[in-house]
Motif scaffolding. Structure first.
Motif, PDB file in Angstrom:
ATOM      1  N   ARG A 232     -85.129   4.911  16.019  1.00 22.47           N
ATOM      2  CA  ARG A 232     -85.970   3.796  15.577  1.00 22.47           C
ATOM      3  C   ARG A 232     -85.291   2.461  15.868  1.00 22.47           C
ATOM      4  NH1 ARG A 232     -90.228   5.512  14.104  1.00 22.47           N
ATOM      5  NH2 ARG A 232     -90.505   7.635  13.350  1.00 22.47           N
TER       6      ARG A 232
ATOM      7  N   SER B  93     -91.820   6.843  10.341  1.00 22.40           N
ATOM      8  CA  SER B  93     -92.929   6.783  11.293  1.00 22.40           C
ATOM      9  C   SER B  93     -94.238   6.962  10.540  1.00 22.40           C
ATOM     10  CB  SER B  93     -92.794   7.888  12.336  1.00 22.40           C
ATOM     11  OG  SER B  93     -92.935   9.166  11.708  1.00 22.40           O
TER      12      SER B  93
ATOM     13  N   SER C 143     -94.527  -2.770  16.613  1.00 18.16           N
ATOM     14  CA  SER C 143     -93.131  -2.585  16.220  1.00 18.16           C
ATOM     15  C   SER C 143     -92.569  -3.878  15.643  1.00 18.16           C
ATOM     16  CB  SER C 143     -92.292  -2.116  17.414  1.00 18.16           C
ATOM     17  OG  SER C 143     -92.357  -3.074  18.455  1.00 18.16           O
TER      18      SER C 143
END
Length: 214
Positions: A122, A167, A201
């Protein structure tokens, strides 16, 4: 994925490097202090540097200082800071100055390679990862009235899980809801926090920062 591991405790440094290597992660450098870490990052240009927050000579915040230098001098290199202690102020400082490609985890998490590998991925993807213990503390602390008060209880739960680096699928599993429901909650969070016009993101990182600052 290529990583550098920095920790002054040799057994922990070597053990972590072995754990990562056994999981298919390429450990391209190891360091016992800040200068060694910065040199290793400069020479190897890893995807992520894993940094102990307290290293020689004073064992206070040398790792944090090195993490800031890495993000400033090598913006393509992510940083995962590890600590034995729950220091939410250190996490706040790191994320405030460098909101993307950074993480802060307690050392006890690194024994779970699934959690560690997910955090590293990540960070590589430009997100931020905060230890669940810190997130829980921030959720429960008193705070002034602000944008987070516009969120529903479920939306605050989703935002807390985003702050942990989860997620969408992981959030679905944790809350036992559908992917479409999670996506709806996230859209509402972005709207209520007035976060728009950026890739998802980046918006997730901005939402986490809003959560930490509230």
């Amino acid at each position: 994925m290529r990583v550098v591991v920095a920790d002054d405790e040799m057994l922990l440094r070597e053990g972590l490097a072995r754990l990562l290597a056994d999981s298919g992660i390429d450990v391209v450098g190891k360091a016992a202090n800040g200068p060694e870490l910065l040199r290793s990052v400069r020479l190897t240009q890893p995807d992520v540097a894993i940094v102990d927050i307290k290293m020689p000579p004073t064992h206070t915040d040398e790792g944090l200082v090195a993490a800031h230098e890495i993000r400033e001098q090598h913006p393509a290199v992510g940083v995962l800071v590890l600590s034995h202690y729950l220091e939410s102020s250190y996490a706040m400082q790191l994320l405030e100055n460098h909101p993307g490609q950074v993480g802060y985890l307690l050392k006890e998490r690194v024994s779970d390679i699934v959690v560690l590998a997910d955090a590293l991925q990540r960070i590589c993807d430009g997100e931020c990862v905060v230890d669940p213990t810190i997130v829980a503390r921030l959720v429960n602390r008193p705070r002034d009235t602000g944008p987070l008060d516009e969120l529903t209880e479920r939306e605050r739960q989703v935002l807390a899980l985003i702050a942990e680096g989860r997620s969408n699928q992981s959030i679905c599993d944790e809350l036992v809801v559908s992917p479409k429901t999670v996506e709806t909650h996230i859209r509402q969070i972005f709207m209520k926090l007035d976060i728009s016009g950026s890739p998802d993101s980046h918006r997730r990182v901005l939402a986490v920062l809003a959560f930490l600052r509230a």
